[in-house]
Motif scaffolding. Structure first.
Motif, PDB file in Angstrom:
ATOM      1  N   THR A   1      -8.264 -17.430   8.510  1.00  0.00           N
ATOM      2  CA  THR A   1      -9.226 -16.471   9.060  1.00  0.00           C
ATOM      3  C   THR A   1      -8.657 -15.078   9.221  1.00  0.00           C
ATOM      4  OG1 THR A   1      -8.605 -16.934  11.361  1.00  0.00           O
ATOM      5  CG2 THR A   1     -10.279 -18.363  10.365  1.00  0.00           C
ATOM      6  N   ARG A   2      -7.397 -14.870   8.847  1.00  0.00           N
ATOM      7  CA  ARG A   2      -6.756 -13.584   9.099  1.00  0.00           C
ATOM      8  C   ARG A   2      -6.144 -13.023   7.828  1.00  0.00           C
ATOM      9  NH1 ARG A   2      -5.921 -17.032  13.659  1.00  0.00           N
ATOM     10  NH2 ARG A   2      -6.551 -16.018  15.595  1.00  0.00           N
ATOM     11  N   TRP A   3      -5.999 -11.715   7.825  1.00  0.00           N
ATOM     12  CA  TRP A   3      -5.372 -11.006   6.722  1.00  0.00           C
ATOM     13  C   TRP A   3      -3.883 -11.321   6.713  1.00  0.00           C
ATOM     14  CZ3 TRP A   3      -4.143  -5.138   7.463  1.00  0.00           C
ATOM     15  CH2 TRP A   3      -3.475  -4.645   6.337  1.00  0.00           C
ATOM     16  N   PHE A   4      -3.350 -11.637   5.537  1.00  0.00           N
ATOM     17  CA  PHE A   4      -1.916 -11.802   5.352  1.00  0.00           C
ATOM     18  C   PHE A   4      -1.413 -10.664   4.488  1.00  0.00           C
ATOM     19  CE2 PHE A   4       1.726 -13.205   2.808  1.00  0.00           C
ATOM     20  CZ  PHE A   4       2.598 -13.588   3.811  1.00  0.00           C
ATOM     21  N   ILE A   5      -0.441  -9.931   5.022  1.00  0.00           N
ATOM     22  CA  ILE A   5       0.188  -8.860   4.269  1.00  0.00           C
ATOM     23  C   ILE A   5       1.605  -9.298   3.941  1.00  0.00           C
ATOM     24  CG2 ILE A   5       0.879  -7.682   6.410  1.00  0.00           C
ATOM     25  CD1 ILE A   5      -0.072  -5.941   3.142  1.00  0.00           C
ATOM     26  N   ASP A   6       2.054  -9.082   2.705  1.00  0.00           N
ATOM     27  CA  ASP A   6       3.313  -9.693   2.276  1.00  0.00           C
ATOM     28  C   ASP A   6       4.536  -9.105   2.973  1.00  0.00           C
ATOM     29  OD1 ASP A   6       3.005  -7.312   0.944  1.00  0.00           O
ATOM     30  OD2 ASP A   6       3.384  -8.097  -1.055  1.00  0.00           O
ATOM     31  N   TYR A   7       4.523  -7.800   3.292  1.00  0.00           N
ATOM     32  CA  TYR A   7       5.577  -7.239   4.136  1.00  0.00           C
ATOM     33  C   TYR A   7       5.059  -5.961   4.769  1.00  0.00           C
ATOM     34  CZ  TYR A   7       6.930  -4.080   0.246  1.00  0.00           C
ATOM     35  OH  TYR A   7       6.948  -3.140  -0.750  1.00  0.00           O
ATOM     36  N   SER A   8       5.776  -5.454   5.764  1.00  0.00           N
ATOM     37  CA  SER A   8       5.197  -4.493   6.698  1.00  0.00           C
ATOM     38  C   SER A   8       4.820  -3.154   6.081  1.00  0.00           C
ATOM     39  CB  SER A   8       6.163  -4.260   7.864  1.00  0.00           C
ATOM     40  OG  SER A   8       7.402  -3.731   7.403  1.00  0.00           O
ATOM     41  N   ASN A   9       5.541  -2.690   5.073  1.00  0.00           N
ATOM     42  CA  ASN A   9       5.176  -1.412   4.447  1.00  0.00           C
ATOM     43  C   ASN A   9       4.835  -1.599   2.972  1.00  0.00           C
ATOM     44  OD1 ASN A   9       7.802  -1.975   3.734  1.00  0.00           O
ATOM     45  ND2 ASN A   9       8.683  -0.123   4.614  1.00  0.00           N
ATOM     46  N   SER A  10       4.153  -2.678   2.709  1.00  0.00           N
ATOM     47  CA  SER A  10       3.739  -3.017   1.349  1.00  0.00           C
ATOM     48  C   SER A  10       2.644  -2.080   0.847  1.00  0.00           C
ATOM     49  CB  SER A  10       3.224  -4.457   1.335  1.00  0.00           C
ATOM     50  OG  SER A  10       2.539  -4.740   0.149  1.00  0.00           O
ATOM     51  N   ASP A  11       2.623  -1.886  -0.450  1.00  0.00           N
ATOM     52  CA  ASP A  11       1.516  -1.140  -1.046  1.00  0.00           C
ATOM     53  C   ASP A  11       0.176  -1.840  -0.848  1.00  0.00           C
ATOM     54  OD1 ASP A  11       3.114   0.905  -1.889  1.00  0.00           O
ATOM     55  OD2 ASP A  11       3.096   0.389  -4.017  1.00  0.00           O
ATOM     56  N   GLU A  12       0.188  -3.135  -0.577  1.00  0.00           N
ATOM     57  CA  GLU A  12      -1.061  -3.845  -0.282  1.00  0.00           C
ATOM     58  C   GLU A  12      -1.661  -3.383   1.040  1.00  0.00           C
ATOM     59  OE1 GLU A  12      -0.769  -8.051  -0.407  1.00  0.00           O
ATOM     60  OE2 GLU A  12       0.148  -8.106  -2.394  1.00  0.00           O
ATOM     61  N   MET A  13      -0.808  -2.860   1.899  1.00  0.00           N
ATOM     62  CA  MET A  13      -1.263  -2.368   3.199  1.00  0.00           C
ATOM     63  C   MET A  13      -1.518  -0.873   3.148  1.00  0.00           C
ATOM     64  SD  MET A  13       0.730  -2.722   6.808  1.00  0.00           S
ATOM     65  CE  MET A  13       0.294  -1.777   8.269  1.00  0.00           C
ATOM     66  N   SER A  14      -0.636  -0.154   2.480  1.00  0.00           N
ATOM     67  CA  SER A  14      -0.680   1.292   2.517  1.00  0.00           C
ATOM     68  C   SER A  14       0.017   1.826   1.282  1.00  0.00           C
ATOM     69  CB  SER A  14       0.022   1.778   3.794  1.00  0.00           C
ATOM     70  OG  SER A  14       0.006   3.176   3.889  1.00  0.00           O
ATOM     71  N   PHE A  15      -0.711   2.491   0.413  1.00  0.00           N
ATOM     72  CA  PHE A  15      -0.104   2.944  -0.839  1.00  0.00           C
ATOM     73  C   PHE A  15       0.947   4.007  -0.560  1.00  0.00           C
ATOM     74  CE2 PHE A  15       0.031   5.707  -4.646  1.00  0.00           C
ATOM     75  CZ  PHE A  15       0.574   4.774  -5.504  1.00  0.00           C
ATOM     76  N   ASN A  16       2.155   3.729  -0.997  1.00  0.00           N
ATOM     77  CA  ASN A  16       3.298   4.579  -0.707  1.00  0.00           C
ATOM     78  C   ASN A  16       3.425   5.656  -1.788  1.00  0.00           C
ATOM     79  OD1 ASN A  16       5.732   5.686  -0.036  1.00  0.00           O
ATOM     80  ND2 ASN A  16       6.903   3.786  -0.192  1.00  0.00           N
ATOM     81  N   PHE A  17       2.549   6.638  -1.714  1.00  0.00           N
ATOM     82  CA  PHE A  17       2.538   7.660  -2.765  1.00  0.00           C
ATOM     83  C   PHE A  17       3.642   8.694  -2.597  1.00  0.00           C
ATOM     84  CE2 PHE A  17      -0.404   8.909   0.572  1.00  0.00           C
ATOM     85  CZ  PHE A  17      -0.022  10.197   0.860  1.00  0.00           C
ATOM     86  N   LEU A  18       4.377   8.629  -1.462  1.00  0.00           N
ATOM     87  CA  LEU A  18       5.450   9.591  -1.234  1.00  0.00           C
ATOM     88  C   LEU A  18       6.815   9.070  -1.647  1.00  0.00           C
ATOM     89  CD1 LEU A  18       4.401  10.904   2.287  1.00  0.00           C
ATOM     90  CD2 LEU A  18       4.107  12.049   0.108  1.00  0.00           C
ATOM     91  N   GLY A  19       6.903   7.798  -2.030  1.00  0.00           N
ATOM     92  CA  GLY A  19       8.198   7.205  -2.358  1.00  0.00           C
ATOM     93  C   GLY A  19       8.966   6.849  -1.101  1.00  0.00           C
ATOM     94  N   GLY A  20      10.215   6.478  -1.263  1.00  0.00           N
ATOM     95  CA  GLY A  20      11.024   6.116  -0.108  1.00  0.00           C
ATOM     96  C   GLY A  20      10.702   4.720   0.382  1.00  0.00           C
ATOM     97  N   ASN A  21      10.986   4.483   1.672  1.00  0.00           N
ATOM     98  CA  ASN A  21      10.856   3.150   2.235  1.00  0.00           C
ATOM     99  C   ASN A  21       9.448   2.828   2.708  1.00  0.00           C
ATOM    100  OD1 ASN A  21      13.611   2.768   1.871  1.00  0.00           O
ATOM    101  ND2 ASN A  21      14.102   3.618   3.890  1.00  0.00           N
ATOM    102  N   GLY A  22       8.602   3.835   2.833  1.00  0.00           N
ATOM    103  CA  GLY A  22       7.231   3.565   3.225  1.00  0.00           C
ATOM    104  C   GLY A  22       6.985   3.573   4.715  1.00  0.00           C
TER     105      GLY A  22
END
Length: 878
Positions: A505-526
């Protein structure tokens, strides 16, 4: 810690139990004794018999760790004070046997016909063998910090009811080298356990690595059938609002039934909620555990559960029972059910996920949470206080960081009660688990990438802990780990099999600063940035669209430093532009993060008291600006942000809104205002006055008042206008660039923004102190004294109403800290919950603040001290 019973506050908590009812379950807390393995002779079968003498064994703290027991017995100094932690032997150097201990408890429980008795452990770190009355209960050594154990001890109980339990607890293996790296040399992560205990950039190592029986030990009594791991799924279709008549919701209950006997058992599984009951007749084969799904329950016009700031957090009392054919209740589990449904979808504008509750999108204003206490001295009272502070910050999400715990049910109970959604990480971090090259680590990245050693144990532990917390309304998201994915043979079954089967019933995100959660368009660690920031940066710099970690400073005031720092070390840091600042060694040991040049605009600190006083101005400004800046771009740049971090589990000096002793600093109240559901704010980049509406309501007929006070207290109204704003929006309203430049040029000024309702009562009241044209707060440095009158009266048991009155004709009474103090010692009572603090009162006005606390026998005093208000005390009138 003074006044930490919080009895009145917790009285509400104990009305609802997530464990079996009190008649059938009790906790083993008193009477524990312990002894190190090196001083113990005999096997567990002998030690667990009443004839084995316990001469020389010492009292033990259970739940607790070896170190908490040693501290309680005054064998080690308080590791949270000064440099004391350096005086405690570290397990890496002593060897594991030094912290390997036997624990013994004696309890009274006689066998009764038709009754089954269970011994339950909710957490032991790291492995153990368990003995009762001369019998070994586990066939092989039990391993895993995050894995519950349950033993049917019915056959082993003494007929006279006098029983002895003996448990030998072994530390993690390996224990890790605390060499100063994140998680030390990283090898602590070879265990399925928490990682911070080997040290991090915000904490020193826990010398025993938290070895011990660290969580609850309970005795539970049932009939032939034991109800285990009840599961309640709530479905709330469509888009809902917090008020008005609701369409029906669907409740889908299930439970595991364990037949502990050698005979077939028949009966009825029964779930009751809101006066409605659903049942199913069941036949259970001998010595089996069966999952039973009950018919769905339809709840008409439900009272829904909402996150903080959006609606109420209603919890339905519910129960799951197994009833035999003779209508005897064999076992019952009680629950508190919040009816809500979590959703998530991709926002193509921000390029990040957005979270919805009951069909309504919620802008995430979150906190990163480590653990309540680094030595695992956990309690419902402390959880309640800490989560209440987060509610008071007007936040709506807690992220439980992956290097610590999968949090306890009591943490989730508090989050349920106060409306804090939870993003729960599993156990892993980029630092220990191989994301980066790191010379501090013992193993290379390829080896660390496969940590922990026992993947099957990880999956078994994950399944067990999911069952433990999945019923909580606050649990919103699962996260594979901190800044790195789990090994593929853990990730795939966890994501594709275990979570869908046990939760789903809940969203699973693979890791805390994943592109699935937030697109890391700036590079680096996110994630990041961390540390002190120019205020404009929070508004103008576009960072990751759902930032999992962004944060700043967190030094508390002088009263806080006194609690853990020797007098000789209470020395203010000296900022050296372009060079290395001068910082005391104890400050460095407690992980101070620099304020850089941000103190100097208020005047160079003259001493430590002056430094910590000015640091509160910076704290307030930093965290208000952080949340205002992100809110100003909601649904455009951002779908949410999570602050790194809002609390410390020991006496650290960074990233906190209150100290380890639960004394708030000004950052808490900067967030309280900057995160309020309906908020008027000033954008320092373009001098625009804006309003953020983090509610589902349309707000009309609000009077917007924009006023400036000079340093003498003279006011200039720039404008006042009726305004309105729709749900979950942010809007710019009035540019005030030229006026602000003119009014602040010489000495700076106070900018007061208000939203008033039709009764002229403030909905949002926000005061900024703006520097002069050089960026210096020259006016504040010369601000005249304000003759504030302080009065206090008791309005209920444990509730005080304080009024601050600033007469007309003088300056703003600026940045006043209220405290509730002991009438004799003048020391602060902790914790106390303030409706607001670090408050400023314009001339000719008054403000009323309420204080909640746990009352004692003697009425306390209220103290007040401000930037331009001398310290004063007021008795609490009746």
């Amino acid at each position: 810690m003074n006044r930490f019973t919080i009895g009145r506050l917790i009285g509400l908590l104990v009305l609802v139990s997530y464990w079996a009812n009190a008649q059938t379950t009790y906790e083993l807390t008193a009477g524990w004794r312990c002894n190190p393995i090196g001083k113990t002779t005999g096997a567990g079968t002998a030690i667990s018999t009443p004839t084995y003498a316990l001469n020389g064994w010492q009292p033990a703290v259970v739940p607790g760790t070896v170190l908490t027991t040693m501290l309680a017995n005054r064998q080690v100094p308080d590791p949270f004070y000064g440099m004391n932690n350096e005086a405690i032997p570290d397990i890496y150097r002593t060897g594991r046997d030094y912290y390997t201990y036997w624990f013994v408890n004696e309890f009274t429980e006689a066998p009764k016909t038709g009754q089954q008795v269970w011994l339950n452990f909710r957490g032991i770190n790291y492995s153990c063998d368990v003995f009762l009355n001369g019998h070994k209960l586990n066939t092989k050594r039990f391993t895993g910090m995050f894995l519950r154990q349950s033993y049917n001890i019915t056959p082993f109980l003494q007929k006279d009811g006098k029983n002895r339990l003996a448990v030998i607890v072994y530390p993690p293996d390996p224990v890790g080298n605390p060499n100063g790296g994140q998680g030390g040399d990283g090898t602590i992560a070879r265990n399925v356990a928490h990682q911070y205990v080997a040290g991090w950039d915000w904490i020193q190592p826990m010398r025993d690595r938290n070895t011990g029986i660290w969580d609850k030990v309970t005795i539970e009594k049932t009939g032939a059938v034991n109800v285990r791991n009840p599961h309640v799924v709530t479905r709330v279709p469509g888009q809902r609002t917090p008020t008005g008549t609701q369409s029906p919701a669907t409740i889908r209950p299930s439970a595991e039934l364990e037949n502990a006997t050698g005979a077939m058992q028949t009966g009825t599984l029964r779930y009751t909620m809101n006066g409605q009951t659903v049942t199913k007749n069941v036949s259970l084969a001998p010595h089996t555990t069966t999952t039973v799904d009950l018919p769905a329950l339809t709840l008409a016009n439900p009272r829904l559960w909402w996150p903080n700031g959006y609606g109420e957090q209603y919890l339905y009392p519910a129960s799951m029972q197994f009833v035999t054919g003779s209508q005897t209740v064999s076992d019952e589990e009680k629950l508190a059910v919040g009816v809500r449904e979590m959703q998530t979808e991709w926002n193509s504008t921000t390029r990040s996920r957005q979270v919805s509750v009951n069909g309504q999108k919620v802008f995430i204003k979150g906190a990163n949470w480590i653990v309540s206490d680094a030595m695992l001295r956990l309690s419902p009272e402390r959880y309640n206080a800490e989560i209440r502070f987060h509610r008071d910050m007007n936040l709506n999400l807690m992220r439980v960081w992956g290097g610590a715990l999968l949090e306890r049910p009591e943490f989730y109970e508090a989050c349920d009660r106060y409306g804090l959604l939870v993003m729960q990480d599993f156990w892993g971090s980029g630092d220990c688990n191989g994301r980066w090259v790191d010379p501090a680590k013992k193993d290379d990245q390829w080896t660390r990438r496969q940590y922990p050693d026992d993947h099957a144990l990880f999956l078994t532990s994950a399944a067990d802990q999911i069952k433990m917390i999945r019923n909580h309304a606050s649990l919103a998201m699962w996260c594979g780990g901190n800044e790195i994915t789990l090994p593929q043979d853990i990730m795939t079954p966890l994501r594709d099999s275990i979570l869908p089967k046990l939760d789903g019933t809940r969203w699973f995100i693979d890791y805390s600063n994943s592109d699935e959660m937030s697109f890391n368009f700036l590079g680096g660690n996110g994630d990041g940035p961390y540390g002190i920031q120019p205020i404009n940066r929070f508004w103008a710099y576009r960072t990751w669209p759902f930032n999992s970690e962004v944060g700043s400073v967190g030094v508390n005031d002088y009263a806080s430093l006194e609690r853990f720092m020797p007098d000789a070390n209470r020395v203010a840091p000296v900022y050296v532009p372009g060079g290395k600042s001068v910082v005391d060694s104890v400050w460095q040991y407690h992980k101070y993060i620099g304020y850089d040049a941000s103190i100097d605009p208020y005047g160079k600190a003259t001493d430590i008291r002056d430094f910590t006083k000015k640091a509160q101005l910076v704290n307030y400004d930093q965290y208000r600006a952080l949340m205002e800046g992100f809110s100003s771009h909601m649904w455009d740049w951002y779908t949410g942000t999570i602050i790194w971090k809002t609390q410390n589990p020991w006496t650290a000096m960074r990233g906190q809104m209150y100290d380890y002793y639960l004394d708030p600093n000004a950052g808490l109240y900067g967030l309280h205002h900057g995160s309020e559901p309906l908020h008027i704010m000033y954008n320092p980049v373009d001098s625009m006055v804006m309003v953020a509406n983090n509610t589902f309501q349309y707000h009309r007929d609000m009077m917007m008042v924009i006023k400036v006070y000079d340093m003498a207290g003279r006011d200039t109204t720039l404008t006042q206008v009726f305004s309105e704003i729709g749900p979950t929006l942010v809007r710019p309203y009035v540019p005030i660039n030229r006026a602000i430049r003119n009014l602040t040029r010489a000495n700076g000024a106070f900018l007061n923004l208000q939203l008033l309702d039709l009764n002229r009562k403030p909905i949002s009241d926000n005061l900024y102190w703006l520097p002069d044209s050089t960026g210096t707060h020259s006016g504040l440095q010369q601000l005249a004294k304000a003759p504030v009158r302080l009065s206090a009266r008791q309005v209920a048991a444990g509730k005080v109403e304080v009024t601050l009155t600033n007469p007309a004709g003088g300056p703003v009474a600026f940045f006043n800290r209220l405290s509730l103090v002991d009438a004799t010692t003048k020391k602060r009572l902790l914790p106390v919950f303030y409706s607001d603090n670090y408050v400023s009162v314009p001339p000719g006005q008054q403000k009323t603040i309420t204080l909640d606390y746990t009352p004692g026998q003697v009425m306390p005093l209220v103290s007040l001290e401000g930037w331009n208000v001398p310290e004063q005390f007021a008795p609490v009138g009746q």
